[in-house]
Enzyme design. Structure first.
Site, PDB file in Angstrom:
ATOM      1  N   LYS A  49       0.837  -1.200   0.000  1.00 42.55           N
ATOM      2  CA  LYS A  49       0.000   0.000   0.000  1.00 42.55           C
ATOM      3  C   LYS A  49       0.872   1.250   0.000  1.00 42.55           C
ATOM      4  CE  LYS A  49      -3.805  -2.405   2.251  1.00 42.55           C
ATOM      5  NZ  LYS A  49      -4.466  -2.774   3.486  1.00 42.55           N
ATOM      6  N   GLN A  97      -4.303  -0.992   9.703  1.00 45.54           N
ATOM      7  CA  GLN A  97      -4.258  -2.364   9.171  1.00 45.54           C
ATOM      8  C   GLN A  97      -4.838  -3.342  10.196  1.00 45.54           C
ATOM      9  OE1 GLN A  97      -3.207  -3.254   5.986  1.00 45.54           O
ATOM     10  NE2 GLN A  97      -4.016  -5.259   6.511  1.00 45.54           N
ATOM     11  N   ASP A 140     -10.759   3.407   4.186  1.00 41.49           N
ATOM     12  CA  ASP A 140     -11.241   2.029   4.119  1.00 41.49           C
ATOM     13  C   ASP A 140     -12.770   1.972   4.113  1.00 41.49           C
ATOM     14  OD1 ASP A 140      -9.264   0.153   3.827  1.00 41.49           O
ATOM     15  OD2 ASP A 140      -8.752   0.087   5.954  1.00 41.49           O
TER      16      ASP A 140
END
Ligand code: NAD
Length: 291
Positions: free
Chosen positions: A53, A97, A120
């Site tokens: 990422k 994460q 997200d």
């Protein structure tokens, strides 16, 4: 033989578009969008995901701001970091994460992220906006699936879409997006009585169950569009989807492979969400300044 939907190529197009949007943003506002990645502990897979990422964001000109915390980090310490990132104007997007170590409540920490920085799309605010047909930030994998359906030329209005899997990350937001796109949505999960019959009714079939080769050739209607979100590690270490690709590709109208289908789209959409988040924060600051 079906059309094989090339997720790598579609993702490359999205990244090129995002790279241009980043430069437009820099030209207009004099700052670069920034993506903060927060990694707690030493889960090897999470390290790989976060590295990818970060590298991908730098490739499109997004500044990468990385925070790595030890496995024994307390929930209070993580909460403090998220609050600091929420208040930092150089941070456009915050990616916590998951999973986090057991002493930390991942849902509670996700909920702390400023919804305007929630790239997200997992905060209760953005999940709620999605259910209400509002305009929040949308989770990356479901957005990627919708983009693949668009590129494959799927006629969504009135189509019968069957989603297999009801996670917060994939199945639920995807069902909401398909509904918003005027599909008739059938939502299947581990307690569905007759999965095969439900799947056979699908014009569009999305597999997101995390079960290798769950969907076989007998479960797919001729000409259906099949999107395989599943990424399962086989005994030989290779990635296997939730769909038996070899069998289903003979029946489906279009199908995504694993790897090379949905996977590359997820990071591409994360980059796209980061620029979108940066724009929304500028608009929110301008609106606040006018009040
Ligand atoms: P999850 O484990 O949170 O959810 C799985 C869902 O599938 C559950 O809702 C469950 O009810 C359903 N399910 C499980 N077994 C089933 C069965 N036999 N029949 C019907 N339904 C069943 O998983 P998730 O996070 O939604 O991920 C699903 C899959 O997608 C996994 O393989 C994951 O690795 C993959 N994934 C891929 C990407 C990507 O970028 N390609 C992103 C996220 C998840």
């Amino acid at each position: 033989m079906s059309q094989i939907i090339d997720g790598k190529a579609v993702a490359a197009d999205v990244r090129a578009r995002v790279a241009a949007e980043v430069e437009e943003f820099v030209a207009a506002h004099g700052v670069r969008p920034g993506l903060a990645t927060v990694l707690v502990g030493d889960d090897p897979a999470s390290h790989v995901y976060v590295r990818n990422k970060r590298r991908s964001s730098e490739e499109v000109g997004i500044a990468s701001i990385h925070h790595e915390l030890p496995a024994e980090t307390s929930q209070e310490e993580l909460a403090e970091l998220i609050t600091t990132l929420n208040e930092d104007d150089a941070v456009s997007g915050i990616l916590l994460q998951l999973p986090v170590p057991p002493q930390i409540d991942g849902d509670a920490m996700t909920a702390l992220v400023d919804p305007l920085k929630d790239v997200d799309g997992l905060t209760p605010v953005n999940a709620g906006l999605l259910m209400q047909g509002g305009d929040g930030l949308v989770p990356c994998t479901p957005r990627g699936v919708m983009e693949l359906l668009r590129v494959a030329g799927a006629e969504l209005r009135g189509a019968r879409a069957v989603v297999v899997g009801r996670s917060k990350l994939v199945g639920k937001p995807l069902a909401a997006l398909l509904l918003a796109a005027d599909c008739t949505v059938i939502h299947c999960h581990s307690r569905t009585r007759d999965l095969a019959t439900e799947c056979r009714g699908a014009d569009i079939l999305i597999a997101a169950a995390g079960q290798p080769k769950l969907i076989n050739g007998d479960m797919v209607r001729e000409g259906a569009i099949v999107i395989d979100v599943g990424t399962n590690r086989g005994d030989d270490g290779k990635l296997v989807g939730d769909v038996d690709f070899e069998a289903v590709k003979e029946i489906a109208g279009a199908i995504t492979p694993v790897p090379g289908g949905v996977g590359p789209m997820t990071i591409a959409m994360l980059l796209s969400n980061t620029v979108e988040a940066a724009r929304r924060q500028v608009a929110a600051r301008e609106a606040a300044a006018q009040r």
